[in-house]
Design an enzyme around this catalytic site. Structure first.
Site, short mmCIF file in Angstrom:
data_model
loop_
_atom_site.label_atom_id
_atom_site.label_comp_id
_atom_site.label_asym_id
_atom_site.label_seq_id
_atom_site.Cartn_x
_atom_site.Cartn_y
_atom_site.Cartn_z
N LYS A 1 60.78 18.23 14.33
CA LYS A 1 59.68 18.48 13.38
C LYS A 1 58.69 17.33 13.35
CE LYS A 1 62.63 19.25 10.04
NZ LYS A 1 63.91 19.36 10.80
N ARG A 2 58.64 16.57 14.43
CA ARG A 2 57.76 15.41 14.55
C ARG A 2 58.10 14.31 13.53
NH1 ARG A 2 57.26 17.87 18.54
NH2 ARG A 2 55.37 18.25 19.77
N LEU A 3 59.31 14.33 13.00
CA LEU A 3 59.75 13.29 12.08
C LEU A 3 60.48 12.22 12.88
CD1 LEU A 3 60.96 15.53 9.11
CD2 LEU A 3 58.71 14.47 9.48
N ARG B 1 56.88 20.38 22.72
CA ARG B 1 58.32 20.60 22.68
C ARG B 1 58.89 19.84 21.49
NH1 ARG B 1 61.36 16.25 24.80
NH2 ARG B 1 60.11 14.64 25.81
#
Length: 212
Positions: free
Chosen positions: A190-192, A9
Site C-alpha cells: 500500500k506504498r507504506l 506493483r
C-alpha cells in the site's frame, strides 16, 4: 507502448522495524549487501555517485564499491575525470544502492577524500591486466572523435607495457566517502514503505523513522 501510469506493483517482500535496527548503520548495510550478493543480483556493489559542479548542476553515474569499513566506502577512478573535478571543488557527495529485486535502497551522504597512493597501488595491482591497461588508455570524460581512437590507445598501451607489470598511472586513484548519514528504504504494501535515517552526531548515530 504501455501507459507509464499503469506500470505499478505492490512491494511485499518484507518490512523493517525499529527494534530490529543496530545502533550504528554499518552492520545493517553489510547485512543487506551480503543478502544482495547472495541473491545473485547483477552488480550488487554498483552504486550511483552524485556530485555537483561549480555551477550547482548535479551529475550522477554508476561506480563500483570496492571496500568499506568504519572509515567509509571506497571507489576508484581516473583523477582527471569529471567526477574527480567536481569532488575537488565540493567533496560533499551522495551514494545510492538500488537493490530493486529485494525492494530495497540505501542512500548515503558524506564527504569524499583522496586515498593514499599505497592504498590505490594495492588495489590497482589486483585488477585484471586489461583493466590496468584500460586505465592508461582512457583520458576519462574527455571527448573522443571515434571509438577507434580509444581502441588504438589501448593497443599502444598494450605494446608499451608488453614486458613486465603495468605501473600505476599518476592520474588514477580512489576516494573514501566518510558517511554523515545512511537511509535504509524497504518497500511496503500500500506504498507504506519503511524508511530509517541514521545521522551521525560526533561518535553517535541518531535514528529516525521517516514517512514514506
Amino acid at each position: 507502448m504501455k501507459e507509464l501510469t499503469a506500470i505499478r506493483r505492490e512491494y511485499l517482500q518484507g518490512g523493517l522495524r525499529r527494534q530490529d535496527l543496530p545502533s550504528t548503520p554499518l552492520p545493517l548495510f553489510e547485512q543487506w549487501l551480503e543478502q544482495a550478493n547472495h541473491a545473485e543480483l547483477l552488480d550488487p556493489t554498483s552504486m550511483s555517485l552524485a556530485t555537483v559542479d561549480s555551477d550547482g548542476q548535479p551529475f550522477q553515474r554508476i561506480v563500483l564499491l570496492k571496500q568499506f569499513d568504519q572509515r567509509g566506502l571506497v571507489f576508484f577512478t581516473n583523477l582527471g575525470s569529471r567526477k574527480s573535478q567536481h569532488i575537488a571543488d565540493n567533496n560533499q557527495v551522495s551514494l545510492l544502492f538500488p537493490w530493486h529485486a529485494l525492494e530495497r535502497q540505501v542512500h548515503i551522504t558524506g564527504r569524499a577524500t583522496r586515498l593514499a597512493t599505497t592504498e590505490v597501488l594495492k588495489y590497482f595491482a589486483s585488477r585484471p591486466r586489461d583493466s590496468q591497461l584500460g586505465a592508461w588508455a582512457s583520458s576519462q570524460s574527455s571527448k573522443l572523435s571515434a571509438r577507434s581512437v580509444l581502441e588504438s590507445s589501448f593497443m599502444k598501451m598494450k605494446q608499451k607495457f608488453a614486458d613486465g607489470e603495468v605501473p600505476l598511472p599518476d592520474f588514477w586513484g580512489g576516494y573514501r566517502v566518510e558517511a554523515d548519514s545512511f537511509e535504509f528504504w524497504q518497500g511496503g504494501a500500500k506504498r507504506l514503505h519503511d524508511r530509517f535515517l541514521y545521522q551521525r552526531h560526533g561518535e553517535e548515530w541518531q535514528i529516525d523513522r521517516l514517512a514514506p
